[in-house]
Write a protein that holds these residues in place. Sequence first.
Motif, PDB file in Angstrom:
ATOM      1  N   GLU A  60       0.962  -1.080   0.094  1.00 25.74           N
ATOM      2  CA  GLU A  60       0.180  -0.167   0.090  1.00 25.74           C
ATOM      3  C   GLU A  60       0.941   1.039  -0.046  1.00 25.74           C
ATOM      4  O   GLU A  60       2.038   1.069   0.230  1.00 25.74           O
ATOM      5  CB  GLU A  60      -0.978  -0.041   1.312  1.00 25.74           C
ATOM      6  N   PRO A  61       0.162   2.388  -0.459  1.00 21.00           N
ATOM      7  CA  PRO A  61       1.284   3.549  -0.233  1.00 21.00           C
ATOM      8  C   PRO A  61       1.983   3.743   1.151  1.00 21.00           C
ATOM      9  O   PRO A  61       1.324   3.510   2.228  1.00 21.00           O
ATOM     10  CB  PRO A  61       0.322   4.833  -0.292  1.00 21.00           C
ATOM     11  N   GLY A  62       3.343   3.827   1.230  1.00 15.48           N
ATOM     12  CA  GLY A  62       4.042   3.771   2.119  1.00 15.48           C
ATOM     13  C   GLY A  62       4.583   2.570   3.000  1.00 15.48           C
ATOM     14  O   GLY A  62       4.719   2.445   3.996  1.00 15.48           O
ATOM     15  N   HIS A  63       4.147   1.520   1.953  1.00 15.70           N
ATOM     16  CA  HIS A  63       4.740  -0.032   2.676  1.00 15.70           C
ATOM     17  C   HIS A  63       4.961  -0.649   1.520  1.00 15.70           C
ATOM     18  O   HIS A  63       4.210  -0.886   0.556  1.00 15.70           O
ATOM     19  CB  HIS A  63       3.393  -0.429   3.426  1.00 15.70           C
ATOM     20  N   VAL A  64       6.281  -1.230   1.615  1.00 17.27           N
ATOM     21  CA  VAL A  64       6.741  -2.118   0.842  1.00 17.27           C
ATOM     22  C   VAL A  64       7.172  -3.391   1.416  1.00 17.27           C
ATOM     23  O   VAL A  64       7.763  -3.279   2.392  1.00 17.27           O
ATOM     24  CB  VAL A  64       7.736  -1.358  -0.114  1.00 17.27           C
ATOM     25  N   ARG A  65       7.236  -4.370   0.774  1.00 12.26           N
ATOM     26  CA  ARG A  65       7.775  -5.833   1.289  1.00 12.26           C
ATOM     27  C   ARG A  65       8.720  -6.329   0.321  1.00 12.26           C
ATOM     28  O   ARG A  65       8.488  -6.391  -0.959  1.00 12.26           O
ATOM     29  CB  ARG A  65       6.552  -6.843   1.440  1.00 12.26           C
ATOM     30  N   LEU A  66       9.885  -6.456   0.784  1.00 13.21           N
ATOM     31  CA  LEU A  66      10.956  -6.973  -0.014  1.00 13.21           C
ATOM     32  C   LEU A  66      11.289  -8.484   0.397  1.00 13.21           C
ATOM     33  O   LEU A  66      11.089  -8.604   1.408  1.00 13.21           O
ATOM     34  CB  LEU A  66      12.240  -6.350   0.326  1.00 13.21           C
ATOM     35  N   VAL A  67      11.389  -9.347  -0.727  1.00 14.77           N
ATOM     36  CA  VAL A  67      11.746 -10.585  -0.371  1.00 14.77           C
ATOM     37  C   VAL A  67      13.311 -10.842  -0.498  1.00 14.77           C
ATOM     38  O   VAL A  67      13.795 -10.485  -1.676  1.00 14.77           O
ATOM     39  CB  VAL A  67      11.008 -11.735  -1.164  1.00 14.77           C
ATOM     40  N   LEU A  68      14.192 -11.109   0.444  1.00 19.73           N
ATOM     41  CA  LEU A  68      15.599 -11.227   0.384  1.00 19.73           C
ATOM     42  C   LEU A  68      16.004 -12.523   0.314  1.00 19.73           C
ATOM     43  O   LEU A  68      15.457 -13.398   1.310  1.00 19.73           O
ATOM     44  CB  LEU A  68      16.038 -10.306   1.412  1.00 19.73           C
ATOM     45  N   PHE A  92      11.174   7.877  11.000  1.00 24.29           N
ATOM     46  CA  PHE A  92       9.788   7.933  10.681  1.00 24.29           C
ATOM     47  C   PHE A  92       9.985   6.621   9.766  1.00 24.29           C
ATOM     48  O   PHE A  92       8.564   5.761   9.796  1.00 24.29           O
ATOM     49  CB  PHE A  92       9.541   8.929   9.757  1.00 24.29           C
ATOM     50  N   PHE A  93      10.853   5.716   9.535  1.00 22.50           N
ATOM     51  CA  PHE A  93      10.918   4.575   8.901  1.00 22.50           C
ATOM     52  C   PHE A  93      10.590   3.524   9.957  1.00 22.50           C
ATOM     53  O   PHE A  93      10.926   3.518  11.241  1.00 22.50           O
ATOM     54  CB  PHE A  93      12.143   3.917   8.364  1.00 22.50           C
ATOM     55  N   THR A  94       9.887   2.230   9.523  1.00 17.09           N
ATOM     56  CA  THR A  94       9.559   1.221  10.494  1.00 17.09           C
ATOM     57  C   THR A  94      10.085  -0.045   9.310  1.00 17.09           C
ATOM     58  O   THR A  94       9.514  -0.193   8.436  1.00 17.09           O
ATOM     59  CB  THR A  94       8.280   1.085  10.682  1.00 17.09           C
ATOM     60  N   PHE A  95      10.902  -0.830  10.058  1.00 17.00           N
ATOM     61  CA  PHE A  95      11.392  -1.862   9.422  1.00 17.00           C
ATOM     62  C   PHE A  95      11.183  -3.195  10.247  1.00 17.00           C
ATOM     63  O   PHE A  95      11.327  -3.379  11.386  1.00 17.00           O
ATOM     64  CB  PHE A  95      13.031  -2.163   9.229  1.00 17.00           C
ATOM     65  N   THR A  96      10.396  -4.134   9.633  1.00 13.37           N
ATOM     66  CA  THR A  96      10.054  -5.291  10.052  1.00 13.37           C
ATOM     67  C   THR A  96      10.281  -6.483   9.525  1.00 13.37           C
ATOM     68  O   THR A  96      10.397  -6.582   8.328  1.00 13.37           O
ATOM     69  CB  THR A  96       8.413  -5.517  10.450  1.00 13.37           C
ATOM     70  N   PHE A  97      10.769  -7.601  10.003  1.00 14.43           N
ATOM     71  CA  PHE A  97      11.246  -8.924   9.473  1.00 14.43           C
ATOM     72  C   PHE A  97      10.359 -10.093   9.829  1.00 14.43           C
ATOM     73  O   PHE A  97       9.959  -9.956  11.003  1.00 14.43           O
ATOM     74  CB  PHE A  97      12.887  -9.038  10.032  1.00 14.43           C
ATOM     75  N   HIS A  98      10.245 -11.037   8.707  1.00 15.95           N
ATOM     76  CA  HIS A  98       9.358 -11.935   9.159  1.00 15.95           C
ATOM     77  C   HIS A  98      10.302 -13.136   8.362  1.00 15.95           C
ATOM     78  O   HIS A  98      10.931 -13.096   7.355  1.00 15.95           O
ATOM     79  CB  HIS A  98       8.165 -11.829   8.174  1.00 15.95           C
ATOM     80  N   GLY A  99       9.785 -14.300   8.944  1.00 17.40           N
ATOM     81  CA  GLY A  99      10.732 -15.467   8.392  1.00 17.40           C
ATOM     82  C   GLY A  99      10.621 -15.789   7.013  1.00 17.40           C
ATOM     83  O   GLY A  99      11.419 -16.224   6.340  1.00 17.40           O
TER      84      GLY A  99
END
Length: 103
Positions: free
Chosen positions: A34-42, A63-70
């Motif tokens: 969504e605007p202001g939210h991108v998901r990267l697959v690394l 202002f950035f939030t970084f969240t990591f998921h499995g």
Amino acid sequence: MPEACTLPTAEQPLRAAEFDALFATALLDLDRREPGHVRLVLDRVAEERARTLAQSETGCCSFFTFTFHGGEAERLLMDISAPAEHAAVVEALAVRAETARAG
């Protein structure tokens, strides 16, 4: 860089280069949630580098939030988001990621 960013101007190209290197070597996919939210697959091998970079970035751009998921065994999901007033910064980072991955 937005006014909320405290990274000294002289260091900004170095930080951009760190992101470019991460994207060029580890980015497998990208999803604009969504605007202001991108998901990267690394690639998971880049997890330590991605977490260190995220920590450095939030230290100067709160202002950035970084969240990591499995994700899957070989993949790491890295969500990057920001409030609506900084959505353009997240979009610029997404464009930068696509460019670095393509190059």
